[in-house]
Scaffold this motif. Structure first.
Motif, PDB file in Angstrom:
ATOM      1  N   UNK A 214      94.300  28.014  15.381  1.00 13.14           N
ATOM      2  CA  UNK A 214      94.896  28.086  13.881  1.00 13.14           C
ATOM      3  C   UNK A 214      94.762  28.232  13.020  1.00 13.14           C
ATOM      4  N   UNK A 215      92.864  28.323  13.516  1.00 14.30           N
ATOM      5  CA  UNK A 215      92.114  29.237  12.185  1.00 14.30           C
ATOM      6  C   UNK A 215      92.647  31.152  11.973  1.00 14.30           C
ATOM      7  N   UNK A 216      93.075  31.227  13.210  1.00 15.48           N
ATOM      8  CA  UNK A 216      93.620  32.725  12.865  1.00 15.48           C
ATOM      9  C   UNK A 216      94.183  33.101  11.595  1.00 15.48           C
ATOM     10  N   UNK A 217      94.727  31.929  11.000  1.00 13.27           N
ATOM     11  CA  UNK A 217      95.666  31.813   9.993  1.00 13.27           C
ATOM     12  C   UNK A 217      95.158  31.586   9.060  1.00 13.27           C
ATOM     13  N   UNK A 218      93.397  31.448   8.892  1.00  9.72           N
ATOM     14  CA  UNK A 218      93.029  31.610   7.106  1.00  9.72           C
ATOM     15  C   UNK A 218      92.392  33.431   7.426  1.00  9.72           C
ATOM     16  N   UNK A 219      92.918  34.149   6.410  1.00 12.27           N
ATOM     17  CA  UNK A 219      92.700  35.147   6.481  1.00 12.27           C
ATOM     18  C   UNK A 219      91.404  35.583   6.448  1.00 12.27           C
ATOM     19  N   UNK A 220      90.811  35.052   5.386  1.00 11.60           N
ATOM     20  CA  UNK A 220      88.823  34.925   5.967  1.00 11.60           C
ATOM     21  C   UNK A 220      88.376  35.357   6.860  1.00 11.60           C
ATOM     22  N   UNK A 221      88.919  34.559   7.884  1.00  6.32           N
ATOM     23  CA  UNK A 221      88.670  34.832   9.363  1.00  6.32           C
ATOM     24  C   UNK A 221      89.045  35.649  10.220  1.00  6.32           C
ATOM     25  N   UNK A 222      90.150  35.860   9.723  1.00  3.57           N
ATOM     26  CA  UNK A 222      90.839  36.769  10.238  1.00  3.57           C
ATOM     27  C   UNK A 222      90.450  37.998  10.536  1.00  3.57           C
ATOM     28  N   UNK A 223      89.790  38.233   8.467  1.00  7.15           N
ATOM     29  CA  UNK A 223      89.367  39.998   8.455  1.00  7.15           C
ATOM     30  C   UNK A 223      87.827  39.793   9.168  1.00  7.15           C
ATOM     31  N   UNK A 224      87.218  38.640   9.308  1.00  9.28           N
ATOM     32  CA  UNK A 224      85.876  38.976  10.032  1.00  9.28           C
ATOM     33  C   UNK A 224      86.098  39.317  11.660  1.00  9.28           C
ATOM     34  N   UNK A 225      87.294  38.082  11.721  1.00 12.53           N
ATOM     35  CA  UNK A 225      86.959  38.540  13.387  1.00 12.53           C
ATOM     36  C   UNK A 225      87.636  40.041  13.663  1.00 12.53           C
ATOM     37  N   UNK A 226      88.034  40.860  12.961  1.00  8.07           N
ATOM     38  CA  UNK A 226      88.766  42.313  13.165  1.00  8.07           C
ATOM     39  C   UNK A 226      87.817  42.753  12.726  1.00  8.07           C
TER      40      UNK A 226
END
Length: 402
Positions: A214-226
Motif C-alpha cells: 500500500x505504500x506505493x500509493x504514497x507519491x513521495x515514496x513512489x518517486x523515491x523508488x522510481x
C-alpha cells in the motif's frame, strides 16, 4: 531526524546503556556490510568465475542478477511473514542462511550449484537489510537516532564501494573461491555479534503484505523508488562489467584492476558521508547532483579511459557519486514514510535489489550482444532517467532540525 521515527513511544531498548546500544548499532552495520558484500562479490570475479565454471562473462553476471531478484521478492514477503517474531532471532537465522549460501558458492563445481547458492544469499541479504535498516531507533537514545541510522546505512554504502575491490584482491591472490569463503567467515562473525550484542527486539507490529504494498500509493515514496530503480539499474548495468571494460579500454591486468576498484571504493566511502549530510538537508538536491555526476562519468569512461590515469580519476568521481546513493535514497524513503519504517525499508530493499538484478541482466545483454563498452552507454542513459525523475517528482521535506 525526528520525522524518521515511528510514533510508538519510547522502546524498552533505550533503557540500556548508551555503550551497549551503540555496540548493537555496530553489529547491524557489520551485518549490512556483510550481506551487500556477499551479493556483489561476483562483480570483481567475473573473469575467473566464468573460466572456472566454463561460462561466458554475460552468463557469469547472472549470479548477481539471481541474487538481486531473490532479494527483491523475498524482502517484503519476509517482513510480512515474520509477523511479531523477535528481530534479533530473525536476523541470526537470516545471517545463517547467508553463510550457507556463501559456502555453497565457494564449493560450487558447476553453474547450477552456484545458482542455488546465490538464491540462498539473496534470501539472507534481502531479509537482513530490510530488518536492520529500521532498528537503530530502538537501540540508542532519541538524540542519537540520526547518527546511528547513518552508521547502519554506511555498512551498505561501504560494502557497495569496498566489498568488490576487497574480493577482487583476495580472488587474485588466492583464487575466486577464497572470496566467498571469506564472506562466509565474516557472516559467522556477524551471527555471533548479533546474538551477543543485540537485545531482544520484539516486533513493534505485524505488517501484512497488503500494508507493505500500500505504500506505493504514497507519491513521495513512489518517486523515491522510481529514482532508485533508474540510478541503481544504470550503475549495475555498467559496474557489473567494469572489470572487462577496464581490461578492454585501458588494457590493465588483474592487479591494477583491484587498485582502480580500490580508488573507486575510497572515494565512495567519502561520498557516503558527504551525501548523508546533504540528504538530511535536501534529498532532492543531493540526488540531482549524484545522478548528473554519475551520468557524465559513466558516459565519459569509454572515451577517456584509454589513459590509466584518466581512468583512475573517472573511477574516483564515479565512486564519489555512487557512494552517496544508498544513504540518500534510503533517507528519502524514510522521510516520506515516518510511520512505516520497516515496511518502507522492505520495499526499498526490494526495488534496490530488483534494480541490481535488472542492471546486471541489461548489462549482460549489451555486453554479449553489442560489445563490452556498450554497458557504459546504457548505464549513463539510465542515470539521466534518475536525474529527470528526481527533478520532476515529489520529494519529502527535510528532517526537523536538519
Amino acid at each position: 531526524m525526528t520525522q524518521v521515527e515511528e510514533s510508538t513511544g519510547t522502546p524498552p531498548a533505550r533503557q540500556r546503556s548508551p555503550l551497549s546500544g551503540w555496540l548493537g548499532v555496530v553489529a547491524l552495520a557489520l551485518g549490512t556490510f556483510t550481506v551487500v558484500t556477499s551479493e556483489m562479490l561476483p562483480v570483481g570475479l567475473l573473469t575467473p568465475m566464468g573460466e572456472s565454471l566454463r561460462i561466458s562473462e554475460g552468463v557469469a553476471g547472472l549470479t548477481l542478477t539471481i541474487t538481486g531478484l531473490v532479494a527483491a521478492v523475498s524482502s517484503p514477503v519476509l517482513v510480512s511473514m515474520l509477523g511479531r517474531t523477535d528481530r534479533r532471532m530473525a536476523l541470526c537465522v537470516l545471517v545463517a542462511v547467508l553463510v550457507v549460501g556463501n559456502l555453497g558458492a565457494a564449493w560450487a563445481p558447476n553453474f547450477g550449484i552456484m545458482v542455488v547458492a546465490r538464491i540462498l544469499v539473496g534470501i539472507g541479504m534481502g531479509g537482513v537489510w530490510a530488518i536492520a535498516a529500521g532498528l537503530a531507533v530502538r537501540l540508542v537514545p532519541a538524540k542519537s537516532v540520526g547518527p546511528a541510522t547513518s552508521l547502519v546505512f554506511s555498512g551498505i554504502a561501504v560494502a557497495s564501494v569496498l566489498g568488490v575491490p576487497a574480493g577482487t584482491y583476495l580472488g587474485a591472490a588466492a583464487g575466486w573461491r577464497s572470496a566467498f569463503l571469506a564472506a562466509a567467515g565474516l557472516g559467522l562473525v556477524v551471527l555471533l555479534a548479533a546474538a551477543v550484542l543485540l537485545p531482544r527486539l520484539p516486533a513493534e507490529r505485524a505488517i501484512p503484505l497488503g500494508g507493505v504494498m500500500g505504500l506505493f500509493g504514497n507519491a513521495q515514496v513512489r518517486t523515491g523508488l522510481i529514482v532508485v530503480g533508474f540510478v541503481v539499474t544504470g550503475h549495475f548495468a555498467a559496474y557489473t562489467y567494469i572489470r572487462p571494460v577496464l581490461e578492454d579500454v585501458s588494457g590493465v591486468g588483474a592487479g591494477l584492476i583491484g587498485t582502480l576498484l580500490l580508488v573507486y571504493g575510497v572515494a565512495g566511502v567519502a561520498g557516503n558521508f558527504v551525501a548523508g549530510a546533504g540528504a538530511a538537508r535536501s534529498p532532492r538536491r543531493t540526488l540531482l547532483v549524484i545522478s548528473a555526476v554519475m551520468a557524465a562519468t559513466v558516459i565519459a569512461l569509454p572515451w577517456l579511459g584509454g589513459s590509466v590515469a584518466l581512468a583512475a580519476v573517472l573511477m574516483a568521481v564515479w565512486g564519489l557519486s555512487y557512494g552517496g546513493v544508498s544513504v540518500s535514497t534510503q533517507t528519502w524513503i524514510l522521510l516520506a514514510s515516518p510511520d512505516a519504517r520497516e515496511a518502507a525499508s522492505s520495499l526499498f530493499v526490494g526495488v534496490f535489489n530488483g534494480a541490481i538484478a535488472l542492471g546486471a541482466l541489461i548489462g549482460g545483454l549489451a555486453a554479449d550482444g553489442v560489445g563490452i563498452t556498450a554497458v557504459m552507454w546504457v548505464g549513463g542513459a539510465l542515470a539521466v532517467g534518475a536525474l529527470v525523475t528526481t527533478a520532476v517528482g515529489r520529494s519529502p521535506a527535510p528532517a526537523v532540525g536538519a
